[in-house]
Design a protein around this motif. Structure first.
Motif, PDB file in Angstrom:
ATOM      1  N   ILE A 201       0.831  -1.203   0.000  1.00  0.00           N
ATOM      2  CA  ILE A 201       0.000   0.000   0.000  1.00  0.00           C
ATOM      3  C   ILE A 201       0.866   1.255   0.000  1.00  0.00           C
ATOM      4  CG2 ILE A 201      -1.656   1.362   1.344  1.00  0.00           C
ATOM      5  CD1 ILE A 201      -2.887  -1.264   2.288  1.00  0.00           C
ATOM      6  N   PHE A 202       1.924   1.237   0.818  1.00  0.00           N
ATOM      7  CA  PHE A 202       2.832   2.379   0.878  1.00  0.00           C
ATOM      8  C   PHE A 202       3.473   2.638  -0.493  1.00  0.00           C
ATOM      9  CE2 PHE A 202       7.253   3.841   1.254  1.00  0.00           C
ATOM     10  CZ  PHE A 202       7.037   5.096   1.793  1.00  0.00           C
ATOM     11  N   LEU A 203       3.932   1.582  -1.152  1.00  0.00           N
ATOM     12  CA  LEU A 203       4.581   1.739  -2.459  1.00  0.00           C
ATOM     13  C   LEU A 203       3.582   2.187  -3.520  1.00  0.00           C
ATOM     14  CD1 LEU A 203       7.007  -1.333  -2.479  1.00  0.00           C
ATOM     15  CD2 LEU A 203       7.578   1.091  -2.154  1.00  0.00           C
ATOM     16  N   TRP A 204       2.335   1.730  -3.401  1.00  0.00           N
ATOM     17  CA  TRP A 204       1.309   2.179  -4.354  1.00  0.00           C
ATOM     18  C   TRP A 204       1.063   3.678  -4.173  1.00  0.00           C
ATOM     19  CZ3 TRP A 204      -3.614   4.249  -3.414  1.00  0.00           C
ATOM     20  CH2 TRP A 204      -4.379   4.474  -4.565  1.00  0.00           C
ATOM     21  N   ILE A 205       0.878   4.103  -2.922  1.00  0.00           N
ATOM     22  CA  ILE A 205       0.652   5.530  -2.646  1.00  0.00           C
ATOM     23  C   ILE A 205       1.843   6.350  -3.127  1.00  0.00           C
ATOM     24  CG2 ILE A 205       0.394   7.260  -0.826  1.00  0.00           C
ATOM     25  CD1 ILE A 205      -1.151   5.169   0.791  1.00  0.00           C
ATOM     26  N   LEU A 206       3.050   5.873  -2.836  1.00  0.00           N
ATOM     27  CA  LEU A 206       4.260   6.590  -3.238  1.00  0.00           C
ATOM     28  C   LEU A 206       4.364   6.698  -4.753  1.00  0.00           C
ATOM     29  CD1 LEU A 206       6.942   7.915  -2.415  1.00  0.00           C
ATOM     30  CD2 LEU A 206       7.989   5.629  -2.514  1.00  0.00           C
ATOM     31  N   SER A 207       4.068   5.611  -5.451  1.00  0.00           N
ATOM     32  CA  SER A 207       4.175   5.624  -6.913  1.00  0.00           C
ATOM     33  C   SER A 207       3.159   6.575  -7.540  1.00  0.00           C
ATOM     34  CB  SER A 207       3.996   4.209  -7.477  1.00  0.00           C
ATOM     35  OG  SER A 207       2.682   3.719  -7.242  1.00  0.00           O
ATOM     36  N   VAL A 208       1.924   6.545  -7.036  1.00  0.00           N
ATOM     37  CA  VAL A 208       0.894   7.445  -7.562  1.00  0.00           C
ATOM     38  C   VAL A 208       1.242   8.892  -7.229  1.00  0.00           C
ATOM     39  CG1 VAL A 208      -1.542   8.093  -7.452  1.00  0.00           C
ATOM     40  CG2 VAL A 208      -0.904   5.680  -7.466  1.00  0.00           C
ATOM     41  N   PHE A 209       1.754   9.108  -6.029  1.00  0.00           N
ATOM     42  CA  PHE A 209       2.157  10.459  -5.620  1.00  0.00           C
ATOM     43  C   PHE A 209       3.229  11.017  -6.559  1.00  0.00           C
ATOM     44  CE2 PHE A 209       5.056  13.274  -3.349  1.00  0.00           C
ATOM     45  CZ  PHE A 209       4.185  14.245  -2.885  1.00  0.00           C
ATOM     46  N   ILE A 210       4.245  10.224  -6.848  1.00  0.00           N
ATOM     47  CA  ILE A 210       5.329  10.669  -7.738  1.00  0.00           C
ATOM     48  C   ILE A 210       4.794  10.957  -9.135  1.00  0.00           C
ATOM     49  CG2 ILE A 210       7.448   9.932  -8.910  1.00  0.00           C
ATOM     50  CD1 ILE A 210       8.167   8.374  -6.359  1.00  0.00           C
ATOM     51  N   LEU A 211       3.926  10.079  -9.611  1.00  0.00           N
ATOM     52  CA  LEU A 211       3.405  10.226 -10.971  1.00  0.00           C
ATOM     53  C   LEU A 211       2.483  11.437 -11.113  1.00  0.00           C
ATOM     54  CD1 LEU A 211       2.691   6.452 -11.630  1.00  0.00           C
ATOM     55  CD2 LEU A 211       4.326   7.856 -12.901  1.00  0.00           C
ATOM     56  N   LEU A 212       1.722  11.745 -10.067  1.00  0.00           N
ATOM     57  CA  LEU A 212       0.759  12.850 -10.151  1.00  0.00           C
ATOM     58  C   LEU A 212       1.316  14.179  -9.660  1.00  0.00           C
ATOM     59  CD1 LEU A 212      -2.612  11.199  -9.013  1.00  0.00           C
ATOM     60  CD2 LEU A 212      -1.670  11.421 -11.317  1.00  0.00           C
ATOM     61  N   TYR A 213       2.139  14.128  -8.613  1.00  0.00           N
ATOM     62  CA  TYR A 213       2.597  15.360  -7.980  1.00  0.00           C
ATOM     63  C   TYR A 213       4.011  15.775  -8.401  1.00  0.00           C
ATOM     64  CZ  TYR A 213      -1.456  15.095  -4.874  1.00  0.00           C
ATOM     65  OH  TYR A 213      -2.736  15.047  -4.371  1.00  0.00           O
ATOM     66  N   LEU A 214       4.774  14.827  -8.927  1.00  0.00           N
ATOM     67  CA  LEU A 214       6.151  15.131  -9.354  1.00  0.00           C
ATOM     68  C   LEU A 214       6.364  14.706 -10.803  1.00  0.00           C
ATOM     69  CD1 LEU A 214       7.989  13.768  -6.162  1.00  0.00           C
ATOM     70  CD2 LEU A 214       7.295  16.133  -6.614  1.00  0.00           C
ATOM     71  N   PRO A 215       5.549  15.219 -11.723  1.00  0.00           N
ATOM     72  CA  PRO A 215       5.639  14.768 -13.120  1.00  0.00           C
ATOM     73  C   PRO A 215       6.960  15.096 -13.777  1.00  0.00           C
ATOM     74  CG  PRO A 215       4.285  16.729 -12.963  1.00  0.00           C
ATOM     75  CD  PRO A 215       4.549  16.282 -11.549  1.00  0.00           C
ATOM     76  N   ASN A 216       7.685  16.088 -13.257  1.00  0.00           N
ATOM     77  CA  ASN A 216       8.958  16.470 -13.854  1.00  0.00           C
ATOM     78  C   ASN A 216      10.168  15.847 -13.131  1.00  0.00           C
ATOM     79  OD1 ASN A 216       7.723  18.211 -15.748  1.00  0.00           O
ATOM     80  ND2 ASN A 216       7.500  19.779 -14.165  1.00  0.00           N
ATOM     81  N   SER A 217       9.864  14.802 -12.352  1.00  0.00           N
ATOM     82  CA  SER A 217      10.944  14.128 -11.639  1.00  0.00           C
ATOM     83  C   SER A 217      11.979  13.584 -12.625  1.00  0.00           C
ATOM     84  CB  SER A 217      10.367  12.984 -10.803  1.00  0.00           C
ATOM     85  OG  SER A 217      11.376  12.153 -10.296  1.00  0.00           O
ATOM     86  N   PRO A 218      13.266  13.568 -12.247  1.00  0.00           N
ATOM     87  CA  PRO A 218      14.311  13.015 -13.115  1.00  0.00           C
ATOM     88  C   PRO A 218      14.059  11.567 -13.504  1.00  0.00           C
ATOM     89  CG  PRO A 218      15.268  14.245 -11.272  1.00  0.00           C
ATOM     90  CD  PRO A 218      13.796  14.145 -11.004  1.00  0.00           C
ATOM     91  N   ILE A 219      13.215  10.871 -12.721  1.00  0.00           N
ATOM     92  CA  ILE A 219      12.901   9.487 -13.034  1.00  0.00           C
ATOM     93  C   ILE A 219      12.301   9.350 -14.418  1.00  0.00           C
ATOM     94  CG2 ILE A 219      11.473   7.512 -12.351  1.00  0.00           C
ATOM     95  CD1 ILE A 219      11.564   8.548  -9.499  1.00  0.00           C
ATOM     96  N   PHE A 220      11.553  10.389 -14.841  1.00  0.00           N
ATOM     97  CA  PHE A 220      10.816  10.298 -16.097  1.00  0.00           C
ATOM     98  C   PHE A 220      11.482  11.083 -17.231  1.00  0.00           C
ATOM     99  CE2 PHE A 220       7.574  10.290 -12.609  1.00  0.00           C
ATOM    100  CZ  PHE A 220       7.427   8.903 -12.585  1.00  0.00           C
ATOM    101  N   ASN A 221      12.652  11.576 -16.984  1.00  0.00           N
ATOM    102  CA  ASN A 221      13.369  12.367 -17.997  1.00  0.00           C
ATOM    103  C   ASN A 221      14.467  11.528 -18.643  1.00  0.00           C
ATOM    104  OD1 ASN A 221      11.789  14.623 -17.453  1.00  0.00           O
ATOM    105  ND2 ASN A 221      13.181  15.335 -15.833  1.00  0.00           N
TER     106      ASN A 221
END
Length: 297
Positions: free
Chosen positions: A277-297
Motif C-alpha cells: 500500500i505504501f509503495l502504491w501511494i508513493l508511486s501514484v504520488f510521484i506520478l501525479l505530484y512530481l511529473p517532472n521528476s528526473p525518473i521520467f526524464n
C-alpha cells in the motif's frame, strides 16, 4: 476507560481514509483549506461509524457471546453497560452531524452521512441476514466515503474511482464471509445468519472473479484516454504492479494462511500488505505530484 474506547472500534476508522481518495487523485491533498474540511469530514464519519458499531453490538449481544473473538467486545463481555453505550451513541451522532456541517456548510456531505447511517441501520436491523445483499451494503459504505470526500473538496469522483472502490470493498467482504463460513464449519455454530446463503465453492469463485476484475479495471483506468488527459500522465499504469501484488497477497492470506476474518486486522498486521500500500501511494504520488521528476526524464 479502555473498554469504552474499544466500544468505538477505533481500528476500523482506517476505512474512513477513503474520504481522502478523490482529493489525492485531484492533486488537492496539500491545499490547507481542503485538508481542514477533509479532516472534519473524516472525524464525522468516524463518529457516525462508531455509533453504528454500538447499535450493531447492542443488537448482537447474545450472538456475539457465542463467537470466540466477538465475545470479548465490551457489550458482549459485560464490561460496558448497555445504557451507557446508548448515551455514547447519541453523543456521537450529534457530534458527527455537527462536524459534517462544519466540513460542508451546504449540508450535501451531511446528506451522505445520513444515507450512510440509515443504510447501516437497516443492515443492523436485518439486511445483514440476507446473503449477497449484506456484502453489497458494506461495499456501498465505502463508495459513500469516496463520494463524501469528493463533495467536501468539490472535486469530481470519476466513474472509474467509484467502480474500483466498490469492487475492492466487495472483494474484501467476500474474504470476510469466507472466514465466517470456515468458523461455522470448525465450531459448528452459525455466527451470522447470512452465512447459510454461502458455501466455499461460491465464495472461492467470487474471490477469483473479483480479484481479476479489480486488476483489469485498474489497468483500464490507468490507460484510459480520459484519465491520461485528466491527470496529465500516461505512466499511471506503472502503479498497477502494486495493485496486482496487493490482490495476490490478500488471496494468499485468504487461501493459504486462512486468516481473512477482518480486513483491518490484515492492514494493521500484515507487513507485505502495508509495504504494498505504501509503495502504491508513493508511486501514484510521484506520478501525479512530481511529473517532472528526473525518473521520467
Amino acid at each position: 476507560m479502555k473498554y469504552y474506547i474499544k466500544l468505538l472500534r477505533p481500528k476500523d476508522w482506517a476505512k474512513n481514509f477513503f474520504i481522502f481518495v478523490p482529493s489525492f487523485f485531484a492533486r488537492h491533498i496539500f491545499i490547507a483549506e481542503k485538508i481542514e474540511h477533509l479532516l472534519a469530514g473524516f472525524v464525522a464519519f468516524c463518529c457516525i461509524a462508531s455509533s453504528i458499531y454500538i447499535i450493531n453490538d447492542y443488537r448482537d449481544i447474545d450472538d456475539d457471546r457465542k463467537h470466540p473473538l466477538k465475545s470479548k467486545r465490551p457489550l458482549a463481555s459485560g464490561k460496558v453497560k448497555p445504557s451507557y453505550a446508548i448515551i455514547i451513541c447519541i453523543v456521537l451522532i450529534i457530534l458527527g452531524s455537527a462536524l459534517a456541517v462544519l466540513a460542508n456548510p451546504n449540508c450535501h456531505f451531511l446528506f451522505i452521512l445520513v444515507v450512510y447511517f440509515f443504510l447501516n441501520l437497516a443492515y443492523s436491523f436485518g439486511l445483514k441476514n440476507i446473503a449477497i445483499l449484506d456484502m453489497l451494503i458494506l461495499a456501498t459504505g465505502f463508495v459513500l466515503r469516496v463520494k463524501g470526500g469528493a463533495i467536501i473538496t468539490h472535486v469530481d469522483s470519476s466513474d472509474w474511482l467509484i467502480i474500483m472502490t466498490f469492487l475492492l470493498a466487495l472483494f474484501m467482504a467476500i474474504g470476510k464471509r469466507r472466514d465466517d463460513l470456515l468458523l461455522k464449519a470448525s465450531s459448528g455454530t452459525e455466527m451470522r445468519k447470512s452465512v447459510s446463503g454461502y458455501n466455499l465453492e461460491f465464495l472461492n469463485t467470487m474471490l477469483g472473479l473479483f480479484g481479476a476484475i479489480i486488476i483489469v479495471a485498474y489497468i483500464s483506468y490507468t490507460v484510459s484516454p480520459r484519465t491520461i488527459v485528466r491527470l496529465g500522465t500516461y505512466r499511471l499504469y506503472y502503479s498497477s504492479l502494486f495493485v496486482i501484488a496487493g490482490i495476490m497477497r490478500y488471496m494468499q492470506v485468504v487461501f493459504v494462511t486462512q486468516r481473512s476474518g477482518s480486513p483491518t486486522d490484515i492492514l494493521y498486521k500484515d507487513r507485505f500488505i502495508q509495504i504494498t500500500i505504501f509503495l502504491w501511494i508513493l508511486s501514484v504520488f510521484i506520478l501525479l505530484y512530481l511529473p517532472n521528476s528526473p525518473i521520467f526524464n
